[in-house]
Design a protein around this motif. Structure first.
Motif, PDB file in Angstrom:
ATOM      1  N   ILE A 122       4.908  18.490  16.049  1.00  0.00           N
ATOM      2  CA  ILE A 122       6.350  18.309  15.890  1.00  0.00           C
ATOM      3  C   ILE A 122       6.727  17.477  14.673  1.00  0.00           C
ATOM      4  N   TRP A 123       5.744  16.872  14.007  1.00  0.00           N
ATOM      5  CA  TRP A 123       6.067  16.058  12.833  1.00  0.00           C
ATOM      6  C   TRP A 123       5.180  16.388  11.619  1.00  0.00           C
ATOM      7  N   LEU A 124       3.860  16.254  11.768  1.00  0.00           N
ATOM      8  CA  LEU A 124       2.983  16.247  10.597  1.00  0.00           C
ATOM      9  C   LEU A 124       2.849  17.618   9.959  1.00  0.00           C
ATOM     10  N   ASP A 125       2.790  18.687  10.758  1.00  0.00           N
ATOM     11  CA  ASP A 125       2.689  20.028  10.169  1.00  0.00           C
ATOM     12  C   ASP A 125       3.841  20.291   9.210  1.00  0.00           C
ATOM     13  N   ASP A 126       5.051  20.036   9.687  1.00  0.00           N
ATOM     14  CA  ASP A 126       6.232  20.304   8.853  1.00  0.00           C
ATOM     15  C   ASP A 126       6.307  19.360   7.666  1.00  0.00           C
ATOM     16  N   PHE A 127       5.897  18.115   7.857  1.00  0.00           N
ATOM     17  CA  PHE A 127       5.927  17.179   6.733  1.00  0.00           C
ATOM     18  C   PHE A 127       4.969  17.621   5.627  1.00  0.00           C
ATOM     19  N   CYS A 128       3.788  18.116   5.998  1.00  0.00           N
ATOM     20  CA  CYS A 128       2.843  18.583   4.985  1.00  0.00           C
ATOM     21  C   CYS A 128       3.418  19.751   4.196  1.00  0.00           C
ATOM     22  N   VAL A 129       4.094  20.665   4.881  1.00  0.00           N
ATOM     23  CA  VAL A 129       4.709  21.806   4.195  1.00  0.00           C
ATOM     24  C   VAL A 129       5.872  21.345   3.331  1.00  0.00           C
ATOM     25  N   TRP A 130       6.725  20.483   3.877  1.00  0.00           N
ATOM     26  CA  TRP A 130       7.916  20.041   3.148  1.00  0.00           C
ATOM     27  C   TRP A 130       7.559  19.243   1.902  1.00  0.00           C
ATOM     28  N   ILE A 131       6.564  18.379   2.002  1.00  0.00           N
ATOM     29  CA  ILE A 131       6.157  17.589   0.837  1.00  0.00           C
ATOM     30  C   ILE A 131       5.705  18.504  -0.285  1.00  0.00           C
ATOM     31  N   GLN A 132       4.928  19.539   0.051  1.00  0.00           N
ATOM     32  CA  GLN A 132       4.444  20.453  -0.990  1.00  0.00           C
ATOM     33  C   GLN A 132       5.578  21.224  -1.647  1.00  0.00           C
ATOM     34  N   ASP A 172       0.834  -1.212   0.000  1.00  0.00           N
ATOM     35  CA  ASP A 172       0.000   0.000   0.000  1.00  0.00           C
ATOM     36  C   ASP A 172       0.864   1.254   0.000  1.00  0.00           C
ATOM     37  N   VAL A 173       1.908   1.271   0.834  1.00  0.00           N
ATOM     38  CA  VAL A 173       2.795   2.430   0.889  1.00  0.00           C
ATOM     39  C   VAL A 173       3.436   2.669  -0.479  1.00  0.00           C
ATOM     40  N   ALA A 174       3.889   1.592  -1.108  1.00  0.00           N
ATOM     41  CA  ALA A 174       4.486   1.725  -2.439  1.00  0.00           C
ATOM     42  C   ALA A 174       3.479   2.304  -3.431  1.00  0.00           C
ATOM     43  N   GLY A 175       2.230   1.841  -3.344  1.00  0.00           N
ATOM     44  CA  GLY A 175       1.205   2.353  -4.249  1.00  0.00           C
ATOM     45  C   GLY A 175       0.913   3.820  -4.037  1.00  0.00           C
ATOM     46  N   LEU A 176       0.862   4.265  -2.778  1.00  0.00           N
ATOM     47  CA  LEU A 176       0.608   5.679  -2.497  1.00  0.00           C
ATOM     48  C   LEU A 176       1.761   6.551  -2.980  1.00  0.00           C
ATOM     49  N   LEU A 177       2.997   6.101  -2.766  1.00  0.00           N
ATOM     50  CA  LEU A 177       4.153   6.874  -3.220  1.00  0.00           C
ATOM     51  C   LEU A 177       4.149   7.032  -4.738  1.00  0.00           C
ATOM     52  N   ARG A 178       3.746   6.005  -5.430  1.00  0.00           N
ATOM     53  CA  ARG A 178       3.732   6.080  -6.888  1.00  0.00           C
ATOM     54  C   ARG A 178       2.608   6.965  -7.407  1.00  0.00           C
ATOM     55  N   LYS A 179       1.633   7.269  -6.561  1.00  0.00           N
ATOM     56  CA  LYS A 179       0.574   8.199  -6.948  1.00  0.00           C
ATOM     57  C   LYS A 179       1.055   9.652  -6.939  1.00  0.00           C
ATOM     58  N   GLY A 180       2.202   9.927  -6.307  1.00  0.00           N
ATOM     59  CA  GLY A 180       2.741  11.282  -6.313  1.00  0.00           C
ATOM     60  C   GLY A 180       2.456  12.040  -5.038  1.00  0.00           C
ATOM     61  N   LYS A 181       3.028  13.224  -4.957  1.00  0.00           N
ATOM     62  CA  LYS A 181       2.980  13.962  -3.696  1.00  0.00           C
ATOM     63  C   LYS A 181       1.589  14.493  -3.373  1.00  0.00           C
ATOM     64  N   ARG A 182       0.738  14.696  -4.359  1.00  0.00           N
ATOM     65  CA  ARG A 182      -0.610  15.159  -4.039  1.00  0.00           C
ATOM     66  C   ARG A 182      -1.381  14.105  -3.255  1.00  0.00           C
ATOM     67  N   MET A 183      -1.217  12.855  -3.623  1.00  0.00           N
ATOM     68  CA  MET A 183      -1.860  11.788  -2.869  1.00  0.00           C
ATOM     69  C   MET A 183      -1.207  11.629  -1.501  1.00  0.00           C
ATOM     70  N   VAL A 184       0.116  11.749  -1.449  1.00  0.00           N
ATOM     71  CA  VAL A 184       0.813  11.651  -0.171  1.00  0.00           C
ATOM     72  C   VAL A 184       0.354  12.755   0.772  1.00  0.00           C
ATOM     73  N   ILE A 185       0.206  13.971   0.248  1.00  0.00           N
ATOM     74  CA  ILE A 185      -0.264  15.085   1.071  1.00  0.00           C
ATOM     75  C   ILE A 185      -1.651  14.803   1.614  1.00  0.00           C
ATOM     76  N   ARG A 186      -2.525  14.260   0.772  1.00  0.00           N
ATOM     77  CA  ARG A 186      -3.885  13.944   1.239  1.00  0.00           C
ATOM     78  C   ARG A 186      -3.840  12.952   2.401  1.00  0.00           C
ATOM     79  N   CYS A 187      -3.003  11.939   2.308  1.00  0.00           N
ATOM     80  CA  CYS A 187      -2.894  10.955   3.382  1.00  0.00           C
ATOM     81  C   CYS A 187      -2.362  11.605   4.663  1.00  0.00           C
TER      82      CYS A 187
END
Length: 463
Positions: A392-402, A357-372
């Motif tokens: 301490i983790w998710l806020d910054d990850f959402c910004v960094w991914i974008q 599942d993780v591999a499938g989400l990563l292959r969908k691209g960062k827009r799908m990753v951001i949604r998750c």
């Protein structure tokens, strides 16, 4: 100043920015354009956008305000007509500040006062060049030792953790809250990285229950139904379009710029794998219907949350885009171990499906990753205790991914992850031996009860 709600679109020649700013005076709108940077100010709203390509404010540009809807529509001309502006739907990336180059510090020697006597004494202590040559010709074995590495420099007694180790103090009173996923106790603010990992591994070893694992291995009918369930984000082919709620969440994210090294960037991609593993385990076992236990499930499965122990680049060699299969297996092992120790369903086959599942989400691209990540963040934000992990983790990850993540790297990571083989022996609990013992016990029980069993009831678990 207030950052207004906004959206961006484009035509072949223009960029269109729609800004919701009700009850303002159109005559007070101030628009400044500086290549890729566009600033719009109308009291009390201020919006600064940083596009990927330059725009112009010329005779074809316009700004129109509709008082009935409270919408200001700004139309700007593309400097190079026909260019496609990417990521106009990633609002946090547009709000990120423009990167500025930083020159390395320089040192200027103003004066040099050297004592001639000290120079003479230093030269007397050194070996003469002729003596060195003579020693080499006669093969004299001069004593040599490999210098020991310097200990890491630590000028603070307080340890840091979270995204790029930017945070501290959030777990100072953790034992006074109902934080059931914290495995460090009162030492959360003091443990070194090595100590965190050692305590995590020890806790997993102590909590692993052979009987629970054996029971889920033998009676896996419901687990097989969970494995067969099709995750809508992976099986669906529709393009990701963010909802109004998701857009508002992204607008409330912090405005930050991350100056990560190549090694740190590599580590962030690895940490993303463990985050997504926890997300897909919870979404698969709940079938995308979160429960009051969802925050606990995702938190207890994430080493970066429960023990402040994110993956590190033990296999990092050449750059942030290099992900060898053995390195990814090392990242997955802690997630596998935790999925076999703490949650309700403890199945190696289920962990393997989560990896896919993780591999499938990563292959969908960062827009799908951001949604998750946004869904994960929403669950943590609404928990009265675990919301700190969103901070301490998710806020910054959402910004960094974008702003920083690359679809090409995510695609490569997903393809490599799909091919990774996690051996049961790498988990460390002799899973194959436990399964063999369970099968032998099942066979003996079946042999003794053959007369009382129907033909269809002799069912062996799937591997």
């Amino acid at each position: 100043m207030i950052t207004p709600r906004f959206s961006c679109s484009q035509t072949e020649d223009t960029i269109i920015v729609s800004i919701y700013c009700p009850s303002v005076r159109a005559a007070e709108v101030d628009i400044n354009v500086d290549e890729t940077l566009v600033a719009v100010h109308v009291n009390p709203y201020f919006l600064r956008l940083n596009f990927s390509k330059p725009v112009l404010e010329d005779e074809n540009s316009s700004a129109q305000y509709d008082p009935s809807s409270g919408t200001l529509t700004v139309t700007l001309t593309k400097e190079n007509r026909g260019e496609v502006f990417e990521d106009l739907d990633l609002l946090a990336k547009l709000l990120a500040p423009r990167k500025t180059g930083q020159e390395p510090p320089s040192i200027e020697v103003l004066s040099s006062n050297v004592d001639d006597d000290l120079v003479a004494k230093a030269e007397a202590l050194s070996i003469d060049r002729d003596e060195i040559l003579e020693a080499a010709q006669n093969d004299w074995q001069l004593p040599q030792e490999v210098p020991s590495p310097l200990p890491p420099l630590n000028i603070s007694q307080q340890v840091r953790y979270g995204f790029l180790d930017m945070y501290s103090g959030y777990l100072r009173h953790v034992t006074h809250t109902e934080n059931e996923i914290n495995e460090l106790g009162d030492e959360a603010e003091e443990c070194s990285n090595e100590r965190r990992r050692a305590r995590r591994v020890k806790h997993e070893d102590e909590k692993f229950d052979e009987e629970h694992y054996m029971a889920d291995f033998m009676d896996d009918e419901y687990i097989q139904e969970l494995i067969a369930w099709a995750h809508p984000y992976i099986s669906g082919q529709t393009e990701v379009q963010y909802s109004e709620k998701e857009n508002m969440t992204m607008l409330r994210l912090p405005r930050k710029e991350y100056l990560a090294t190549d090694s740190q960037t590599h580590d962030l991609y690895l940490t993303l794998i463990s985050l997504l593993f926890s997300y897909v385990y919870e979404s698969r076992t709940s079938q995308c219907d979160p429960t009051p236990e969802s925050a606990w499930t995702m938190g207890i499965l994430t080493p970066a949350f429960t023990a402040l122990d994110p993956p590190h680049s033990s296999h990092y060699t050449r750059g942030p885009q290099v992900f060898p299969a053995d390195g990814l297996e090392e990242v997955l092992v802690p997630s596998y171990r935790r999925s076999l120790t703490f949650p309700l369903y403890r199945s190696f086959a289920l962990a393997e499906k989560c990896r896919e599942d993780v591999a499938g989400l990563l292959r969908k691209g960062k827009r799908m990753v951001i949604r998750c990540l946004l869904e994960m963040k929403d669950i943590f934000d609404h928990h009265e205790v675990y919301h700190i992990y969103s901070k301490i983790w998710l806020d910054d990850f959402c910004v960094w991914i974008q702003a920083e993540a690359s679809d090409e790297i995510l695609e490569l990571l997903g393809m490599t992850l799909m091919k990774v083989k996690v051996d049961k022996c790498s988990i460390g609990w002799e899973l194959e031996k436990i399964e063999k013992v369970a099968m032998q016990a099942f066979d003996r029980e079946s042999d003794s009860d053959d007369e009382g069993l129907d033909e269809g009831s002799d069912r062996r678990p799937r591997k």
